[in-house]
Design a protein around this motif. Sequence first.
Motif, PDB file in Angstrom:
ATOM      1  N   VAL A 114       0.836  -1.205   0.000  1.00  0.00           N
ATOM      2  CA  VAL A 114       0.000   0.000   0.000  1.00  0.00           C
ATOM      3  C   VAL A 114       0.867   1.250   0.000  1.00  0.00           C
ATOM      4  N   VAL A 115       1.871   1.277   0.876  1.00  0.00           N
ATOM      5  CA  VAL A 115       2.786   2.429   0.926  1.00  0.00           C
ATOM      6  C   VAL A 115       3.448   2.624  -0.433  1.00  0.00           C
ATOM      7  N   PHE A 116       3.940   1.540  -1.010  1.00  0.00           N
ATOM      8  CA  PHE A 116       4.599   1.596  -2.312  1.00  0.00           C
ATOM      9  C   PHE A 116       3.652   2.135  -3.385  1.00  0.00           C
ATOM     10  N   SER A 117       2.418   1.633  -3.402  1.00  0.00           N
ATOM     11  CA  SER A 117       1.462   2.007  -4.451  1.00  0.00           C
ATOM     12  C   SER A 117       1.076   3.480  -4.374  1.00  0.00           C
ATOM     13  N   ILE A 118       0.835   3.975  -3.171  1.00  0.00           N
ATOM     14  CA  ILE A 118       0.469   5.387  -3.034  1.00  0.00           C
ATOM     15  C   ILE A 118       1.641   6.266  -3.445  1.00  0.00           C
ATOM     16  N   GLN A 149       1.928   8.886  -6.672  1.00  0.00           N
ATOM     17  CA  GLN A 149       2.222  10.297  -6.421  1.00  0.00           C
ATOM     18  C   GLN A 149       3.320  10.842  -7.342  1.00  0.00           C
ATOM     19  N   GLN A 150       3.945   9.981  -8.129  1.00  0.00           N
ATOM     20  CA  GLN A 150       5.018  10.426  -9.018  1.00  0.00           C
ATOM     21  C   GLN A 150       4.490  11.369 -10.100  1.00  0.00           C
ATOM     22  N   ALA A 203      -3.544  11.130  -5.586  1.00  0.00           N
ATOM     23  CA  ALA A 203      -2.697  10.448  -4.608  1.00  0.00           C
ATOM     24  C   ALA A 203      -1.985  11.432  -3.681  1.00  0.00           C
ATOM     25  N   LEU A 204      -1.571  12.572  -4.214  1.00  0.00           N
ATOM     26  CA  LEU A 204      -0.819  13.533  -3.392  1.00  0.00           C
ATOM     27  C   LEU A 204      -1.611  14.060  -2.189  1.00  0.00           C
ATOM     28  N   PRO A 205      -2.905  14.357  -2.313  1.00  0.00           N
ATOM     29  CA  PRO A 205      -3.650  14.826  -1.136  1.00  0.00           C
ATOM     30  C   PRO A 205      -3.773  13.784  -0.026  1.00  0.00           C
ATOM     31  N   MET A 206      -3.400  12.523  -0.305  1.00  0.00           N
ATOM     32  CA  MET A 206      -3.458  11.490   0.724  1.00  0.00           C
ATOM     33  C   MET A 206      -2.272  11.574   1.678  1.00  0.00           C
TER      34      MET A 206
END
Length: 527
Positions: A105-109, A113-114, A123-126
């Motif tokens: 999950v950490v990797f995917s978010i 965000q790239q 993704a960035l607002p997460m």
Amino acid sequence: MRACAIRLLWALAIGLCLTAAVEAKTLRWAARGDTQSMDPHAVNEGVTNNINNLVYDFLVERDRDLNLVPALATGWTAVNDTTWRFALRRGVKFQDGTPLTADDVVFSIERAQQPTSQLSQFALPMGKPVRIDEQTVEFRLERPNPLMLEHAAAILIMSRAWCIAHRVDRVPAFNSHEEAFSSRNAMGTGPFMLKQREAGVRTVLVRNPQWWGRFEGNVTEVIFMPIGNDSTRVAALQSGGVDLIQDAPPQDLLRLSRDPSVRLTSGPENRVIFLGLDQFRDQLLYSSVKGRNPLKDRRVREAFFHAIDVHALKKSIMREQSVPTACMTVAARGCKPAAELEVHPPADVARARCLMADAGYADGFELTIDCPNDRYVNDQAICVALVGMLGRIGVTLRVDARPKSIFFPKVQNFDTSFYMYGWGGATIDPQLTMDPLMHSPDAKSQKGGDNNGRIADAELDRLIDAAAAEMNLEKRTQLLRDTLTRVHDQYYYLPLHRQMLTWLSRANVRPVILPSNQVRVAWIQID
């Protein structure tokens, strides 16, 4: 005795095989255009998202009423305004048998965000994802996010180990035509597994036997095929070569409703079709005007708005399968904060001519409009109809219609002056339209990622950013109203209509239609 036992075993085996053959159901599904990439973070486009949603899962998903419900996350807690904690579902495995953990999950978010990800704006607002333990992920935000769950329902979760093994920890840049292993292959936790991918020909998916969810339908295989020609696609359905079509040609609906072999399933779509305009360059591309950009002039944009007869488009092009709107939100409910903008006024050519004359363009000018020809309902036909409408105010419009695989990179690389676009999905909150379409392009937040006309309005940015962080419902509603009103009054975009959905299927196929226009294959029953 032994021979009888052997014969009995053979009979049982044959019976089981026959039963399995009867139960196996293939859904042959055709659409106007193909999926653009199997990488779930590379492209934000409806058909592409739909296919990827079958292979991958979200932390949070939507039920039949589009309410947010648990998926890979079984629960979540807002620890405070800037900290959210998600508990992951236990026992979930990727399709190669490896277990889902917080590391994935950490990797995917972080991957989503790239800057090369078209999903980065969601993704960035997460915030920063942090592994608490194998089954818990915490999100630490820079500022409050009232749409945290909406954003969690937009990012698909990938296998960290699979991405690293195949060197796709970086998202390939679709607009630069980059390809990677993840563009053609997939490894998710979803209900279906990718079996075969032939770009432009077919994508074959098979049921994932270890999916954590529940299959409500009986489809075991999906064959997705792009068929660009409307008549060919409908003929394939009527002949039995195709089982499901999402993008039914409106002009054929009455005839098809009389065909007992065809089922029509209808409903409104959460999608607004609109026109974008280059408001950045000092000189337009593909225009006869030199040394100036008439689309920077509010009066010219307003003239276009009043010259376009959206009600005629509804009648003659869309065959009543559209709802005209002047509001830039994906659903009428989403426009509730500024409901007075919902009704699109009738065309007013005289007013439009006066506005053009006031702006110094009484004789009009030449301009090219970029359109897809395989993405939205009657997209090219709408653009052709605009030629006559804008011709009444002296604008000589040329139509450049291309397949979406060419159209989207062209427009998203700002190689356009005037273009047709669509925006939609499951959410009705205006923020998820405002952030990508109305905010000025911002490298840090990745907002404005689909602001292809490069609108730049500091006050508009302030309103959008304030709404994105306001946790008080009453205050946020007012900010949304002010934002939508400003976009309307400045004619930054020219909304046309929201599409009505009609799916066509064989009579023995029972799909569940959603306003998001997403085919949830796990729900489809084939009799």
